[in-house]
Design an enzyme around this catalytic site. Structure first.
Site, PDB file in Angstrom:
ATOM      1  N   GLU A 269      29.064   7.344  37.919  1.00  0.00           N
ATOM      2  CA  GLU A 269      27.919   7.373  38.852  1.00  0.00           C
ATOM      3  C   GLU A 269      27.336   8.786  38.923  1.00  0.00           C
ATOM      4  O   GLU A 269      26.127   8.969  39.010  1.00  0.00           O
ATOM      5  CB  GLU A 269      28.327   6.891  40.249  1.00  0.00           C
ATOM      6  CG  GLU A 269      28.708   5.425  40.320  1.00  0.00           C
ATOM      7  CD  GLU A 269      27.638   4.497  39.760  1.00  0.00           C
ATOM      8  OE1 GLU A 269      26.439   4.752  39.974  1.00  0.00           O
ATOM      9  OE2 GLU A 269      28.006   3.518  39.093  1.00  0.00           O
ATOM     10  N   TRP A 272      24.984   8.997  36.235  1.00  0.00           N
ATOM     11  CA  TRP A 272      23.647   8.450  36.496  1.00  0.00           C
ATOM     12  C   TRP A 272      22.791   9.482  37.228  1.00  0.00           C
ATOM     13  O   TRP A 272      21.586   9.583  36.996  1.00  0.00           O
ATOM     14  CB  TRP A 272      23.722   7.154  37.306  1.00  0.00           C
ATOM     15  CG  TRP A 272      24.007   5.972  36.441  1.00  0.00           C
ATOM     16  CD1 TRP A 272      25.215   5.346  36.277  1.00  0.00           C
ATOM     17  CD2 TRP A 272      23.076   5.269  35.592  1.00  0.00           C
ATOM     18  NE1 TRP A 272      25.086   4.303  35.380  1.00  0.00           N
ATOM     19  CE2 TRP A 272      23.787   4.232  34.956  1.00  0.00           C
ATOM     20  CE3 TRP A 272      21.715   5.420  35.303  1.00  0.00           C
ATOM     21  CZ2 TRP A 272      23.183   3.349  34.057  1.00  0.00           C
ATOM     22  CZ3 TRP A 272      21.110   4.540  34.412  1.00  0.00           C
ATOM     23  CH2 TRP A 272      21.838   3.517  33.797  1.00  0.00           C
ATOM     24  N   TRP A 300      -0.948  -5.850  38.525  1.00  0.00           N
ATOM     25  CA  TRP A 300      -0.581  -5.942  39.938  1.00  0.00           C
ATOM     26  C   TRP A 300      -1.721  -6.606  40.709  1.00  0.00           C
ATOM     27  O   TRP A 300      -2.879  -6.219  40.557  1.00  0.00           O
ATOM     28  CB  TRP A 300      -0.369  -4.545  40.529  1.00  0.00           C
ATOM     29  CG  TRP A 300       0.727  -3.769  39.877  1.00  0.00           C
ATOM     30  CD1 TRP A 300       0.587  -2.784  38.941  1.00  0.00           C
ATOM     31  CD2 TRP A 300       2.130  -3.922  40.094  1.00  0.00           C
ATOM     32  NE1 TRP A 300       1.821  -2.311  38.555  1.00  0.00           N
ATOM     33  CE2 TRP A 300       2.784  -2.995  39.251  1.00  0.00           C
ATOM     34  CE3 TRP A 300       2.899  -4.743  40.902  1.00  0.00           C
ATOM     35  CZ2 TRP A 300       4.159  -2.865  39.193  1.00  0.00           C
ATOM     36  CZ3 TRP A 300       4.273  -4.617  40.854  1.00  0.00           C
ATOM     37  CH2 TRP A 300       4.891  -3.694  40.005  1.00  0.00           C
ATOM     38  N   ASN A 336      23.853   0.951  47.642  1.00  0.00           N
ATOM     39  CA  ASN A 336      23.186   0.872  46.336  1.00  0.00           C
ATOM     40  C   ASN A 336      22.853  -0.556  45.917  1.00  0.00           C
ATOM     41  O   ASN A 336      21.750  -0.826  45.440  1.00  0.00           O
ATOM     42  CB  ASN A 336      24.064   1.532  45.265  1.00  0.00           C
ATOM     43  CG  ASN A 336      23.406   1.472  43.905  1.00  0.00           C
ATOM     44  OD1 ASN A 336      22.301   1.979  43.723  1.00  0.00           O
ATOM     45  ND2 ASN A 336      24.058   0.821  42.949  1.00  0.00           N
ATOM     46  N   TRP A 354       5.832  -0.466  42.353  1.00  0.00           N
ATOM     47  CA  TRP A 354       7.051   0.290  42.690  1.00  0.00           C
ATOM     48  C   TRP A 354       6.739   1.599  43.407  1.00  0.00           C
ATOM     49  O   TRP A 354       7.561   2.125  44.163  1.00  0.00           O
ATOM     50  CB  TRP A 354       7.909   0.538  41.436  1.00  0.00           C
ATOM     51  CG  TRP A 354       7.272   1.332  40.330  1.00  0.00           C
ATOM     52  CD1 TRP A 354       6.648   0.836  39.226  1.00  0.00           C
ATOM     53  CD2 TRP A 354       7.203   2.767  40.212  1.00  0.00           C
ATOM     54  NE1 TRP A 354       6.196   1.863  38.426  1.00  0.00           N
ATOM     55  CE2 TRP A 354       6.519   3.062  39.000  1.00  0.00           C
ATOM     56  CE3 TRP A 354       7.658   3.828  40.994  1.00  0.00           C
ATOM     57  CZ2 TRP A 354       6.274   4.369  38.563  1.00  0.00           C
ATOM     58  CZ3 TRP A 354       7.417   5.125  40.566  1.00  0.00           C
ATOM     59  CH2 TRP A 354       6.737   5.387  39.375  1.00  0.00           C
ATOM     60  N   TRP A 377      13.710   3.502  41.073  1.00  0.00           N
ATOM     61  CA  TRP A 377      12.604   2.552  41.275  1.00  0.00           C
ATOM     62  C   TRP A 377      12.067   2.079  39.935  1.00  0.00           C
ATOM     63  O   TRP A 377      11.797   0.899  39.728  1.00  0.00           O
ATOM     64  CB  TRP A 377      11.504   3.165  42.145  1.00  0.00           C
ATOM     65  CG  TRP A 377      11.814   2.939  43.597  1.00  0.00           C
ATOM     66  CD1 TRP A 377      12.425   3.808  44.456  1.00  0.00           C
ATOM     67  CD2 TRP A 377      11.573   1.733  44.345  1.00  0.00           C
ATOM     68  NE1 TRP A 377      12.577   3.222  45.693  1.00  0.00           N
ATOM     69  CE2 TRP A 377      12.062   1.953  45.642  1.00  0.00           C
ATOM     70  CE3 TRP A 377      11.001   0.503  44.033  1.00  0.00           C
ATOM     71  CZ2 TRP A 377      11.992   0.975  46.650  1.00  0.00           C
ATOM     72  CZ3 TRP A 377      10.934  -0.474  45.026  1.00  0.00           C
ATOM     73  CH2 TRP A 377      11.418  -0.239  46.311  1.00  0.00           C
TER      74      TRP A 377
HETATM   75  P1  FAD Z   1      28.665   6.485  45.076  1.00  0.00           P
HETATM   76  O1  FAD Z   1      28.816   5.109  44.507  1.00  0.00           O
HETATM   77  O2  FAD Z   1      29.831   7.022  45.801  1.00  0.00           O
HETATM   78  O3  FAD Z   1      28.249   7.422  43.867  1.00  0.00           O
HETATM   79  C1  FAD Z   1      28.558   8.812  43.813  1.00  0.00           C
HETATM   80  C2  FAD Z   1      27.313   9.621  43.554  1.00  0.00           C
HETATM   81  O4  FAD Z   1      26.746   9.291  42.288  1.00  0.00           O
HETATM   82  C3  FAD Z   1      26.211   9.389  44.570  1.00  0.00           C
HETATM   83  O5  FAD Z   1      26.417  10.147  45.730  1.00  0.00           O
HETATM   84  C4  FAD Z   1      24.973   9.804  43.799  1.00  0.00           C
HETATM   85  O6  FAD Z   1      24.813  11.203  43.806  1.00  0.00           O
HETATM   86  C5  FAD Z   1      25.333   9.396  42.372  1.00  0.00           C
HETATM   87  N1  FAD Z   1      24.731   8.081  42.067  1.00  0.00           N
HETATM   88  C6  FAD Z   1      25.285   6.860  42.255  1.00  0.00           C
HETATM   89  N2  FAD Z   1      24.453   5.894  41.800  1.00  0.00           N
HETATM   90  C7  FAD Z   1      23.363   6.523  41.318  1.00  0.00           C
HETATM   91  C8  FAD Z   1      22.156   6.074  40.713  1.00  0.00           C
HETATM   92  N3  FAD Z   1      21.902   4.764  40.506  1.00  0.00           N
HETATM   93  N4  FAD Z   1      21.246   7.004  40.350  1.00  0.00           N
HETATM   94  C9  FAD Z   1      21.459   8.309  40.531  1.00  0.00           C
HETATM   95  N5  FAD Z   1      22.583   8.792  41.097  1.00  0.00           N
HETATM   96  C10 FAD Z   1      23.529   7.913  41.481  1.00  0.00           C
HETATM   97  N6  FAD Z   1      20.249   8.035  45.063  1.00  0.00           N
HETATM   98  C11 FAD Z   1      19.969   9.230  45.588  1.00  0.00           C
HETATM   99  O7  FAD Z   1      20.840  10.111  45.608  1.00  0.00           O
HETATM  100  N7  FAD Z   1      18.740   9.516  46.096  1.00  0.00           N
HETATM  101  C12 FAD Z   1      17.734   8.582  46.088  1.00  0.00           C
HETATM  102  O8  FAD Z   1      16.617   8.876  46.535  1.00  0.00           O
HETATM  103  C13 FAD Z   1      18.015   7.292  45.561  1.00  0.00           C
HETATM  104  N8  FAD Z   1      17.058   6.329  45.556  1.00  0.00           N
HETATM  105  C14 FAD Z   1      17.364   5.088  45.037  1.00  0.00           C
HETATM  106  C15 FAD Z   1      16.370   4.102  44.996  1.00  0.00           C
HETATM  107  C16 FAD Z   1      16.648   2.833  44.488  1.00  0.00           C
HETATM  108  C17 FAD Z   1      15.561   1.784  44.438  1.00  0.00           C
HETATM  109  C18 FAD Z   1      17.937   2.543  44.005  1.00  0.00           C
HETATM  110  C19 FAD Z   1      18.260   1.191  43.431  1.00  0.00           C
HETATM  111  C20 FAD Z   1      18.924   3.517  44.010  1.00  0.00           C
HETATM  112  C21 FAD Z   1      18.655   4.803  44.514  1.00  0.00           C
HETATM  113  N9  FAD Z   1      19.634   5.815  44.524  1.00  0.00           N
HETATM  114  C22 FAD Z   1      19.323   7.052  45.037  1.00  0.00           C
HETATM  115  C23 FAD Z   1      20.931   5.631  43.840  1.00  0.00           C
HETATM  116  C24 FAD Z   1      22.085   5.097  44.698  1.00  0.00           C
HETATM  117  O9  FAD Z   1      21.677   3.977  45.424  1.00  0.00           O
HETATM  118  C25 FAD Z   1      22.657   6.136  45.658  1.00  0.00           C
HETATM  119  O10 FAD Z   1      22.915   7.343  44.973  1.00  0.00           O
HETATM  120  C26 FAD Z   1      23.976   5.633  46.266  1.00  0.00           C
HETATM  121  O11 FAD Z   1      23.756   4.443  46.964  1.00  0.00           O
HETATM  122  C27 FAD Z   1      24.550   6.688  47.174  1.00  0.00           C
HETATM  123  O12 FAD Z   1      25.711   6.205  47.788  1.00  0.00           O
HETATM  124  P2  FAD Z   1      27.102   6.904  47.516  1.00  0.00           P
HETATM  125  O13 FAD Z   1      26.967   8.375  47.604  1.00  0.00           O
HETATM  126  O14 FAD Z   1      28.091   6.259  48.437  1.00  0.00           O
HETATM  127  O15 FAD Z   1      27.360   6.464  45.999  1.00  0.00           O
END
Ligand code: FAD
Length: 454
Positions: A269, A272, A300, A336, A354, A377
């Site tokens: 993650e 990502w 759209w 997420n 989006w 997005w």
């Molecule tokens: P964990 O599962 O504990 O993951 C650890 C870390 O990995 C996160 O803190 C984050 O830094 C990173 N991470 C995890 N998933 C993603 C991902 N898909 N993309 C990028 N980094 C990721 N994340 C943001 O940090 N900021 C945003 O503005 C953001 N907008 C999002 C918008 C949409 C539509 C979607 C689907 C996802 C978005 N995310 C965003 C990604 C993700 O949802 C969050 O990072 C995650 O939910 C944070 O929770 P956590 O720290 O408990 O995640």
């Protein structure tokens, strides 16, 4: 001679290479934060992000004060403010950690050139990403467009450096450098004060970020693989706002996670996050432009304000979407899995661009991130890097049965009347979305729509 450290998305004292370099000079250090909403192209912060920033700066000021230092706050275009403070402090060296957005890089390059032309030392450091974007490239020298080979290349690269220690003492800045009053920046909502739920859920700042990292690694990470997709389980790290604001560096999280034996899925993650930032580095207009240009032709329909409002308020009648949107509104966060479902519903069932969703999330998420938000997005919309294929449309009701089987998450955030009727028919809107996609692929505007010119 005085050194100046300009902090931006790195509100921490531990593992902060710029601060470390400044303190190592053994001279007075000015630690500066600039609220810059005026430089060309800089995206103003959203409301929830401003709330977080206030808390994180408050915590940072206290941390610095406990070590004999001070946090200097200034507001205005960085190209003016930073040289002004350099002048006031009589600083001979300026240090900062790099930013990777397009407008930010331009601002930083301009300031660096000007300081150097004035005979000052100006140095930038790698701090916010595990790998600098220009170091991870395909064999052909191009940026990666697909995640798995990107992440394999990261894993094959030299490992992320070990975190640096925090300075034990902060050499005080010269007294003549004054600071703004943080309260005067009005980062907190006043009338109405909608932040009660944010205050209840979060404690911004570096000390709380370390507490959360420890708790996650010691107590929660063992269940990460099993439960990370279940929003009711709260099995994820909740580190995203910490990483967004740099209260923790990814290097700290990476090494602590490996030492604690955290699952590889968690490290992935973080991958990502890297991929989103590297993508932004190579495509600075990620928040406004489809990465896949064929989506510029997506037909759209005229946006429906009523549908958008229902989505924002969490009153679409689709239980999982509404629960997520209400969690977001109340706490500045959404799980997420639910982000993916709520985003897919907006883009595919409501056929709303989006960019509307991205803008709403930008305003309401405490972790609103210049790279991760638009990247994800676009991923959901099908227009992004390594995106979900457009025709794979989430069914939010099936997602609810699968990931919230006993309804605990939906119940926690339930909208007032559970009987709210769905504002759209899931099956019919899915068909309409697939037809619109089909017409885009055939290069024709859909019957319902007009050509999108984004
Ligand atoms: P964990 O599962 O504990 O993951 C650890 C870390 O990995 C996160 O803190 C984050 O830094 C990173 N991470 C995890 N998933 C993603 C991902 N898909 N993309 C990028 N980094 C990721 N994340 C943001 O940090 N900021 C945003 O503005 C953001 N907008 C999002 C918008 C949409 C539509 C979607 C689907 C996802 C978005 N995310 C965003 C990604 C993700 O949802 C969050 O990072 C995650 O939910 C944070 O929770 P956590 O720290 O408990 O995640």
């Amino acid at each position: 001679m005085t050194s100046l450290v300009w902090l931006r998305d790195d509100l921490r004292i531990a593992d902060n290479p710029a601060l470390h370099a400044a303190v190592a000079r053994g001279e007075p250090v000015v630690v500066l934060f600039v609220l810059d909403e005026q430089s060309p192209g800089i995206r103003p912060l959203g409301s929830a992000a401003r709330w977080w920033l206030h808390g994180s700066l408050t915590a940072l000021a206290a941390t610095l004060a406990a070590r004999g230092g001070t946090l200097v706050l200034r507001r205005g275009p960085a190209a003016i403010v930073v040289p002004d403070v350099v002048h006031e402090a009589g600083a001979s060296a300026v240090f900062w950690n790099r930013r990777y957005g397009g407008p930010e890089r331009e601002v930083d390059a301009g300031i660096k050139a000007r300081l150097r032309a004035d005979g000052l030392e100006a140095m930038s450091f790698a701090a916010s990403l595990l790998h600098e974007p220009w170091t991870v490239r395909t064999g052909a020298g191009t940026p990666y467009a697909v995640f798995t080979p990107f992440w394999n290349a990261c894993l094959a690269a030299p490992p992320p450096r070990r975190p640096l220690p925090e300075p034990a003492e902060m050499p005080a800045p010269p007294p003549e450098v004054g600071s703004d009053d943080l309260d005067a920046w009005d980062l907190l909502p006043q009338r109405p004060d909608w932040a009660a739920g944010l205050r209840k859920r979060w404690s911004p700042g570096e000390p709380a970020a370390h507490d959360r990292l420890r708790t996650f690694l010691d107590e929660d990470s063992a269940g990460y693989d099993r439960a990370r997709d279940e929003p009711a389980a709260e099995a994820t790290s909740l580190l995203s706002p910490r990483l967004r604001w740099g209260e923790l560096s990814p290097h700290q999280v990476w090494h602590a996670a490996i030492a604690a034996g955290a699952p590889a899925t968690f490290l992935r993650e973080l991958g990502w996050r890297e991929f989103a930032w590297h993508t932004l580095f190579h495509a600075p207009d990620l928040a406004t432009r489809n990465l896949r240009p064929e989506f510029d032709r997506f037909p759209w329909p005229e946006p429906s304000a009523a549908a958008r409002d229902a989505w924002q308020r969490g009153s679409t009648g689709i239980a999982l979407v509404d629960a997520g949107m209400r969690e977001l509104w109340h706490t500045g966060f959404m799980h997420n899995r639910v982000r993916m479902v709520a985003a897919s519903f907006l883009v595919k069932n409501l056929l709303v661009h989006w960019r509307h969703g991205e803008t709403w999330f930008w305003d309401t998420l405490v972790d609103a991130d210049p790279a991760a938000n638009p990247f994800n997005w676009q991923w959901v919309a099908g227009s992004g890097a390594d995106a979900a294929p457009y025709f794979r449309v989430f069914n939010p009701d099936l997602q609810r049965t699968k990931f919230d089987p006993d309804g605990a998450y939906v119940a926690r955030w339930a909208a007032a009347p559970a009987s709210l009727p769905p504002i759209v028919d899931l099956r019919a809107t899915r068909q309409a979305a697939l037809a619109a996609y089909d017409s885009m692929r055939r290069g024709m505007p859909g019957a319902a729509g007009r050509l999108q010119s984004a």
